[in-house]
Write a protein that holds these residues in place. Structure first.
Motif, PDB file in Angstrom:
ATOM      1  N   PHE A   5       0.661  -1.275  -0.100  1.00 38.93           N
ATOM      2  CA  PHE A   5      -0.031   0.168  -0.168  1.00 38.93           C
ATOM      3  C   PHE A   5       0.818   1.313   0.007  1.00 38.93           C
ATOM      4  O   PHE A   5       0.355   2.177  -0.575  1.00 38.93           O
ATOM      5  CB  PHE A   5      -0.766   0.032   1.286  1.00 38.93           C
ATOM      6  CG  PHE A   5      -2.123  -0.640   0.738  1.00 38.93           C
ATOM      7  CD1 PHE A   5      -3.369  -0.092   0.258  1.00 38.93           C
ATOM      8  CD2 PHE A   5      -2.341  -1.918   1.480  1.00 38.93           C
ATOM      9  CE1 PHE A   5      -4.344  -0.948  -0.227  1.00 38.93           C
ATOM     10  CE2 PHE A   5      -3.416  -2.615   1.004  1.00 38.93           C
ATOM     11  CZ  PHE A   5      -4.598  -2.068   0.273  1.00 38.93           C
ATOM     12  N   SER A   6       1.988   1.249   0.796  1.00 41.78           N
ATOM     13  CA  SER A   6       2.870   2.427   0.653  1.00 41.78           C
ATOM     14  C   SER A   6       3.317   2.698  -0.580  1.00 41.78           C
ATOM     15  O   SER A   6       3.550   3.759  -0.935  1.00 41.78           O
ATOM     16  CB  SER A   6       3.787   2.381   1.813  1.00 41.78           C
ATOM     17  OG  SER A   6       4.602   1.547   1.694  1.00 41.78           O
ATOM     18  N   LEU A   7       3.770   1.644  -1.460  1.00 39.55           N
ATOM     19  CA  LEU A   7       4.517   1.641  -2.552  1.00 39.55           C
ATOM     20  C   LEU A   7       3.291   2.367  -3.613  1.00 39.55           C
ATOM     21  O   LEU A   7       3.817   3.253  -4.400  1.00 39.55           O
ATOM     22  CB  LEU A   7       5.177   0.687  -3.058  1.00 39.55           C
ATOM     23  CG  LEU A   7       6.482   0.309  -2.474  1.00 39.55           C
ATOM     24  CD1 LEU A   7       6.853  -1.177  -2.964  1.00 39.55           C
ATOM     25  CD2 LEU A   7       7.640   1.063  -2.995  1.00 39.55           C
ATOM     26  N   ALA A   8       2.220   1.685  -3.447  1.00 41.11           N
ATOM     27  CA  ALA A   8       1.257   2.289  -4.232  1.00 41.11           C
ATOM     28  C   ALA A   8       1.048   3.767  -4.194  1.00 41.11           C
ATOM     29  O   ALA A   8       0.821   4.465  -5.102  1.00 41.11           O
ATOM     30  CB  ALA A   8      -0.002   1.170  -4.153  1.00 41.11           C
ATOM     31  N   ALA A   9       0.917   3.981  -2.887  1.00 41.37           N
ATOM     32  CA  ALA A   9       0.749   5.475  -2.590  1.00 41.37           C
ATOM     33  C   ALA A   9       1.912   6.447  -3.190  1.00 41.37           C
ATOM     34  O   ALA A   9       1.726   7.529  -3.779  1.00 41.37           O
ATOM     35  CB  ALA A   9       0.662   5.699  -1.248  1.00 41.37           C
ATOM     36  N   ALA A  10       2.858   5.943  -3.036  1.00 44.20           N
ATOM     37  CA  ALA A  10       4.177   6.563  -3.525  1.00 44.20           C
ATOM     38  C   ALA A  10       4.184   6.874  -5.280  1.00 44.20           C
ATOM     39  O   ALA A  10       4.412   7.837  -5.771  1.00 44.20           O
ATOM     40  CB  ALA A  10       5.560   6.001  -3.111  1.00 44.20           C
ATOM     41  N   LEU A  11       3.674   5.736  -5.762  1.00 43.38           N
ATOM     42  CA  LEU A  11       3.476   5.579  -7.247  1.00 43.38           C
ATOM     43  C   LEU A  11       2.559   6.728  -7.514  1.00 43.38           C
ATOM     44  O   LEU A  11       2.748   7.718  -8.563  1.00 43.38           O
ATOM     45  CB  LEU A  11       3.274   4.266  -7.576  1.00 43.38           C
ATOM     46  CG  LEU A  11       3.299   3.981  -9.136  1.00 43.38           C
ATOM     47  CD1 LEU A  11       4.523   4.141  -9.640  1.00 43.38           C
ATOM     48  CD2 LEU A  11       2.308   2.723  -9.423  1.00 43.38           C
ATOM     49  N   ALA A  12       1.315   6.740  -6.879  1.00 45.33           N
ATOM     50  CA  ALA A  12       0.334   7.833  -7.209  1.00 45.33           C
ATOM     51  C   ALA A  12       0.950   9.095  -7.044  1.00 45.33           C
ATOM     52  O   ALA A  12       0.534  10.009  -7.861  1.00 45.33           O
ATOM     53  CB  ALA A  12      -0.828   7.533  -6.315  1.00 45.33           C
ATOM     54  N   ALA A  13       1.773   9.220  -5.780  1.00 47.18           N
ATOM     55  CA  ALA A  13       2.353  10.766  -5.798  1.00 47.18           C
ATOM     56  C   ALA A  13       3.128  11.046  -6.836  1.00 47.18           C
ATOM     57  O   ALA A  13       3.320  12.287  -7.072  1.00 47.18           O
ATOM     58  CB  ALA A  13       2.959  10.742  -4.452  1.00 47.18           C
ATOM     59  N   LEU A  14       3.967  10.085  -7.184  1.00 47.27           N
ATOM     60  CA  LEU A  14       4.897  10.359  -8.318  1.00 47.27           C
ATOM     61  C   LEU A  14       4.317  10.670  -9.484  1.00 47.27           C
ATOM     62  O   LEU A  14       4.545  11.684 -10.400  1.00 47.27           O
ATOM     63  CB  LEU A  14       6.026   9.345  -8.730  1.00 47.27           C
ATOM     64  CG  LEU A  14       6.814   8.989  -7.373  1.00 47.27           C
ATOM     65  CD1 LEU A  14       7.868   7.914  -7.556  1.00 47.27           C
ATOM     66  CD2 LEU A  14       7.656  10.459  -7.338  1.00 47.27           C
ATOM     67  N   LEU A  15       3.191   9.977  -9.974  1.00 45.81           N
ATOM     68  CA  LEU A  15       2.207  10.606 -11.164  1.00 45.81           C
ATOM     69  C   LEU A  15       1.822  11.646 -10.895  1.00 45.81           C
ATOM     70  O   LEU A  15       1.512  12.614 -11.850  1.00 45.81           O
ATOM     71  CB  LEU A  15       1.352   9.297 -11.213  1.00 45.81           C
ATOM     72  CG  LEU A  15       1.647   8.046 -11.689  1.00 45.81           C
ATOM     73  CD1 LEU A  15       0.345   6.934 -11.754  1.00 45.81           C
ATOM     74  CD2 LEU A  15       2.169   8.313 -13.233  1.00 45.81           C
TER      75      LEU A  15
END
Lengths: 497, 585, 103
Positions: free
Chosen positions: B39-49
């Motif tokens: 979940f934290s990686l997915a959030a990081a991905l969303a933030a980078l997008l």
């Protein structure tokens, strides 16, 4: 008959029936019959309540006249009824297991139903004496509930103090009524409001109302009965006392004062002064408290302070947001403090009462409770953190609204009150947080190790209140349907808005 | 809008993850580790997008109804940068925890709180409404408190958590009052309305808001005089120190100042106060870092000091410089903390006096830590060098000379304490028989990623500047491309001055035996620094006075019925007297 | 009502309040405390009757008083019942002994 009439009559009529059912049950060997009767009676009251609320939403305030007496269902009454009925139903459910081993359940549930009924009635009174009568009914129905453990000296002591102090307050209210009657010749709130002028007679009446109802509101220095009564009562009753009864006293006080609001006199200042005093006294008294229920009782003192400040701002500066905020806090406090007392009570029951021990639940007992009682620990933690005003929980939003009203008046003095209230919230965290820390220790206390399991019927009300505290924290507008009209009605009664 | 959806993901994914990890239960720790990381990686991905889809207007609006206004979320430069830091460093901290927290009890609570924090931090920086901002602001304080005292059986952890909660909430009152007053005068909670509508606010009221916000920022960012909670926060598990108390939450204060700089820059005395807070914090904490014996506390003092640089940068008008240093610091300080975590995990102590010579036995950690330390000391070409020079340059251009001189000294002190720390931990002879092993794979991944970041994030200077310029309409920014920035910094005399001071700091450590006379001369200062310059004493006195008055008040609850009735009668007499006196007047 | 009669009634009311308050503040026996409460309530009854008379609505004042008597009797009964239990389980009627709950 209208839904409103049923709303008044049903709980009052059901109360003796609950008692008789309980008696019948005891004779037939079903000592728990009263609990079913009580729960069914309160659930039945929801029917006229929902219909009355629907009528209110469609047509506005309703009145009910019997002989010379008139009751009116306005926004304030609806809010109080919702709070009393909502918490009362959950408490009835909760008490089923909590009180299962005790004698006198017939009286307990009859009194509980009666208490809910008189509080609904109190909210609807339009006449000063009528208001007193409901108020006295509320007091009487709680005396026996506070001293329910009638073989326990501590419980009796709390009951005696509560009775004597309440009775003194009630006599003061009567003197106030006599003063008003002598000067106006009427007892109808609206008619008094049309006549009241700035004379010592009305001022003295107002002072008598502030002090007399103030005893029940637990405004400092009339608060001294509250920690005893709220800590010694059965926990369901503690939740009712803290969550609704003192609030009902506050509504009675506001109703009575609103009749005198024609005076060019800042009753608002008086309310705010008591509010500030209450917050400070309550927080400091709680700071070093080791008994959990007593700590929560003192915390109620400080929360009454927030309500007084919100309502005081409304009366003083005509801020609708203040009235709504104060009433919103009344609702959220009912949820939060109800949850806190029911959760603390569940632990008290599991660690002490279930083993026949009437000792107090101390913070030390809570050590390690989270491993054995994860839900209850979470509920109590959430409740106290919400009381401390942390988001995303209900208390944050209602405090915010009160503070916002204080700032909206563009007055330095009010802003100072808001700052003081904000600092008090921080201070309150200093005694809420250690409760949470104690429960989440790994090393359990002896009491926790020996604790009894908590039945599902006691956990269900906790889950409902826990969800409510979180949901209202995210979506404060959810209760605007209750607080909006209530705030408007209150402000209108004080000649504002 | 697409970026509205991304914002919902950045905040919502960690929160959803928190719920799921918590519900997973502590009987399935492997699944908890994996879910949290996922979940934290997915959030990081969303933030980078989200970095690729910025905007300057609300992308997501949640109507709370009535007096609470709208919770708006704006993906502007400041917001998306900090959200990216929060989620990326957050996910690295979570991955690090997979090894660091292995076998610990109550993992569900740990990960749920970390994920709840990550979402709240992203919400805080993306909020376009003051109420939403305060809402998230206090949630981060709540998570910080719960995580500092995660090990509730340790009285020091409990005390540290409660202290952090109380001090940051105390400062939070400043933000609360500021936000309420801003609403009272602008009629809106939207930050954009405050930034655009300062003319509508009387000067003294604006000044109240500005200083209230400064108070909140100082408490949150552990700045003078509220800094004393951060060392106590070091009782938290080390990944938490890296995430919350180095890379994200403590930045919220700097973020707040940067966000509202355009509104408050003209308030008399405000920028001077900000500069002073930054300067005092930077120097005082650097001195404390110099004498600290506890590795994590030394890093905590260093954090206070570096945050002082960022606060100073805002005070002198270098909003971009402050945020650029914030990015560098988040990366290298998270690296240092995680490196320290790897050391502590291996050797089981935080006392640097017992370490020494660990470098040979844990080369990977040493290498990573040294990269972070060089960045902290401001050695080219690491990210800390560029951003610190940019801060100093902004100070030279827009701030008072005395403050600039002070910050230069601070740069030297930073170099000095950094080398001392590295030396005590990794070099020299072992001072105690400690068991040590090098980092495990999950730890290596986080350390490696952050080390690469410390080497490279300065390359983002140009794009970030343009992002800020494009999305922050109220801020006046001086924007350059990375190449121009590099040329400017290399060409600036201040840079060489600063490097000379850093070299002096290094020299002072290298030839520390020859400078014994200097150390002896400064010993009283060192002792004062060890005592936290009296702030611990002050805190203890305030707490003692409060507890004393509470105990005194408790004696009024005598339990005697006659006394209680006397209270009622006394209340009546006072109220009657007050009312009648007021009537007479 | 004549002015002198009114004065006597006001004085009587004040005297009842005074006696009641004195009892509440100084008397140690719980039964006597309840009696003191009752005396105060009697003062309130007198005040209500007087207020009705003064406002030209003697019937209203008297009916209020009658209602108060009923309500107050209930309070007295509950209070005395508590006193009985106190005597039984605490072993004394001294209100000063009822001070285990403090702070």
């Amino acid at each position: 008959m209208t839904a409103f009439a049923w709303l008044i009559i049903l709980p009052l009529a059901a109360s003796p029936l609950v008692y008789l059912t309980g008696q019948w049950g005891i004779r037939r060997g079903h000592p728990g019959a009263a609990r079913w009767a009580g729960l069914i009676a309160l659930l039945a009251v929801w029917v006229p309540f929902i219909r009355a609320a629907g009528n209110f939403a469609a047509d506005g305030a309703a009145t009910l006249t019997a002989g010379t007496q008139t009751l009116a269902l306005d926004g304030v009454s609806l809010l109080l009824a919702a709070l009393a009925l909502g918490l009362g139903t959950l408490v009835a459910l909760y008490s089923a297991a909590y009180m299962a081993a005790d004698d006198g359940q017939d009286k307990y549930y009859a009194m509980l139903v009666l208490l809910v009924g008189v509080m609904i009635g109190l909210g609807c009174a339009t006449d000063l004496f009528n208001l007193w009568l409901w108020f006295e009914g509320m007091a009487i129905s709680t005396y026996l509930l506070v001293a329910f453990y009638r073989t326990q000296p501590a419980s009796l002591e709390a009951g005696v103090k509560y009775l004597v102090q309440s009775a003194v307050g009630s006599v003061f209210v009567l003197f106030g009524i006599a003063l008003v009657l002598a000067q106006t010749g009427t007892l109808t709130l609206a008619e008094i409001a049309a006549q009241a002028t700035l004379t010592p007679g009305y001022l003295a009446a107002g002072a008598l109302f502030v002090i007399g109802f103030g005893v029940k509101v637990a405004a400092a220095p009339m608060h001294t009965w509250l920690p005893d009564a709220h800590a010694q009562a059965p926990s369901g009753i503690s939740a009712m006392l803290s969550g609704v009864v003192i609030e009902a006293g506050l509504i009675a006080l506001l109703r009575a004062l609103s009749a005198l609001a024609g005076l060019a006199l800042p009753w608002g200042v008086l309310l705010m002064a008591f509010g500030a005093l209450n917050m400070f006294v309550g927080n400091l008294m709680a700071l070093r408290q080791q008994q959990v229920k007593r700590l929560l009782a003192f915390s109620s003192l400080s929360h009454i302070g927030y309500m007084l400040i919100g309502l005081g701002v409304a009366v003083y500066a005509g801020e609708a947001a203040g009235a709504e905020g104060g009433l919103f806090h009344m609702l959220t406090h009912g949820l939060m403090k109800g949850l806190a007392f029911l959760a603390a009570g569940a632990l008290l029951w599991a660690l002490h009462l279930a083993r026949g021990d009437h000792g107090a639940l101390t913070i030390d007992d809570l050590r390690g409770a989270a491993r054995r009682y994860p839900l209850i620990a979470l509920a109590l933690s959430t409740a106290v953190l919400a009381l401390g005003g942390l988001p995303p929980l209900a208390g944050f939003m209602s405090k915010w609204q009160i503070f916002q009203a204080g700032a909206a008046a563009h007055e330095t003095a009010l802003l100072l009150v808001v700052i003081f209230a904000g600092l008090n919230s921080v201070l309150s965290l200093a005694y809420y947080a250690p409760l949470v820390n104690a429960m989440y220790r790994r090393e359990p206390s002896e009491a926790v190790l020996a604790g009894a399991p908590v039945p599902a019927s006691m956990r269900l009300p906790l889950i409902i209140l826990l969800l409510a505290v979180v949901i209202v924290g995210f979506w404060p507008g959810l209760l605007a349907g209750l607080t909006g009209p209530a705030g408007a009605a209150l402000l209108a009664a004080f000649g504002g808005g | 809008m697409a970026n509205g959806f991304l914002i919902a993901l950045v905040i919502g994914l960690p929160w959803l993850g928190a719920l799921i990890v918590w519900r997973t239960g502590d009987t399935r720790p492997e699944r908890q580790h994996r879910l949290a990381a996922g979940f934290s990686l997915a959030a990081a991905l969303a933030a980078l997008l989200l970095l690729t889809a910025p905007g300057d207007s609300p992308a997501l609006t949640l109507a709370l109804g009535g007096l609470f206004g709208d919770f708006t979320f704006i993906p502007d430069g400041l917001g998306v940068l900090l959200a990216a830091i929060a989620t990326v460093v957050g996910s690295l901290a979570v991955i690090f925890s997979m090894d660091y927290m292995r076998g610990e009890a109550a993992l569900g609570r740990y990960y749920a709180l970390v994920l709840f924090f990550i979402g709240a931090m992203a919400g805080l920086v993306l909020s376009g409404s003051l109420l939403a901002m305060f809402f998230f602001w206090e949630i981060t304080a709540l998570c910080s408190y719960a995580l500092i005292s995660f090990n509730n059986d340790d009285p020091k952890a409990v005390a540290g958590g409660i202290k952090a909660l109380l001090i940051t909430s105390l400062g939070g009152v400043g933000l609360l009052i500021g936000a309420l007053v801003a609403y009272a005068y602008t009629g809106s909670y939207q930050i954009a309305d405050l930034l655009a509508g300062t003319e509508a606010i009387p000067p003294d009221v604006l000044s109240l808001i500005a200083f209230g916000f400064l108070l909140a920022a100082a408490a949150k960012s552990a700045q003078f005089p509220f800094h004393s909670w951060l060392p106590g926060a070091m009782e938290a598990p080390t990944p938490i120190s890296a995430l919350i108390h180095a890379a994200t939450m403590v930045n919220a204060g700097v973020y707040l100042l940067a966000r509202f700089y355009p509104a408050f820059a003209e308030v008399p005395g405000w920028t001077t106060a900000v500069v002073a807070v930054g300067l005092i914090s930077a120097l005082m904490a650097a001195a404390m870092a110099l004498v600290a014996q506890d590795l994590k506390r030394a890093l905590a003092y260093s954090t206070i000091s570096q945050l002082g640089y960022m606060v100073y940068a805002v005070g002198v008008g270098g909003v971009f410089a402050s945020q650029f240093h914030l990015l560098s610091h988040a990366v290298f300080k998270a690296l240092l903390f995680l490196g320290a975590g790897a050391v502590i995990h291996a050797v089981g102590t935080r006392d640097m006096r017992q370490m020494g010579g660990l470098g040979r036995r844990m080369p990977f950690v040493r290498n990573a830590f040294v990269i972070g330390a060089l960045a902290l000391a401001g050695i080219p070409v690491l990210n800390g060098f560029w951003s610190k020079e940019l801060v100093l340059e902004a100070g030279l251009a827009g701030g008072p000379g005395w403050a600039f001189a002070g910050m230069l000294v601070g740069a030297g002190l930073t170099a000095l304490y950094t080398f001392r720390m590295v030396w005590l931990v990794f070099y020299g002879e072992p001072r105690a028989a400690l068991h040590a092993h090098d980092a495990t794979p999950a730890m290596r991944f986080s350390l490696g990623a952050l080390a690469i970041g410390a080497l490279l994030t300065w390359l983002l200077a140009g794009p970030l500047g343009h992002l800020f310029e494009a999305t922050l309409p109220h801020h006046e920014l001086h924007v350059l491309s990375t190449g121009e920035l590099v040329a400017e910094i290399i060409g600036a005399p201040g840079t060489w001055l600063a490097l000379a001071v850093v070299a002096a700091g290094l020299a002072l450590w290298w030839w520390r035996e020859r400078f014994r006379w200097l150390a002896a001369m400064l010993e009283p200062l060192g002792r004062a620094a060890e005592q936290d310059f009296g702030f611990e004493w002050l805190n203890a006195r305030i707490a003692g006075a409060t507890i004393g008055s509470a105990e005194a008040l408790r004696t009024t609850q005598t339990g005697l019925l006659s006394w209680n009735v006397a209270g009622i009668v006394g209340g009546l007499i006072v109220v009657l007297a007050v009312l009648l006196l007021a009537w007479g007047a | 009502m004549s002015a002198s009669a009114l004065h006597i009634l006001v004085l009587g009311t004040l005297a009842l309040i005074g006696v009641g308050l004195y009892g509440l503040l100084a008397v140690r026996n719980l039964i006597k405390v309840i009696v003191a409460l009752q005396i105060m309530v009697k003062g309130a009854l007198l005040a209500l009757v007087m207020a009705g008379a003064a406002a030209g609505q003697p019937n209203l004042g008297q009916s209020l008083a009658a209602t108060v008597i009923v309500a107050d009797t209930v309070v007295a009964v509950v209070g005395l019942a508590l006193a009985v239990q106190v005597r039984r389980h605490v072993g004394t009627l001294d209100v000063r002994a009822l001070s285990s709950l403090k702070k």
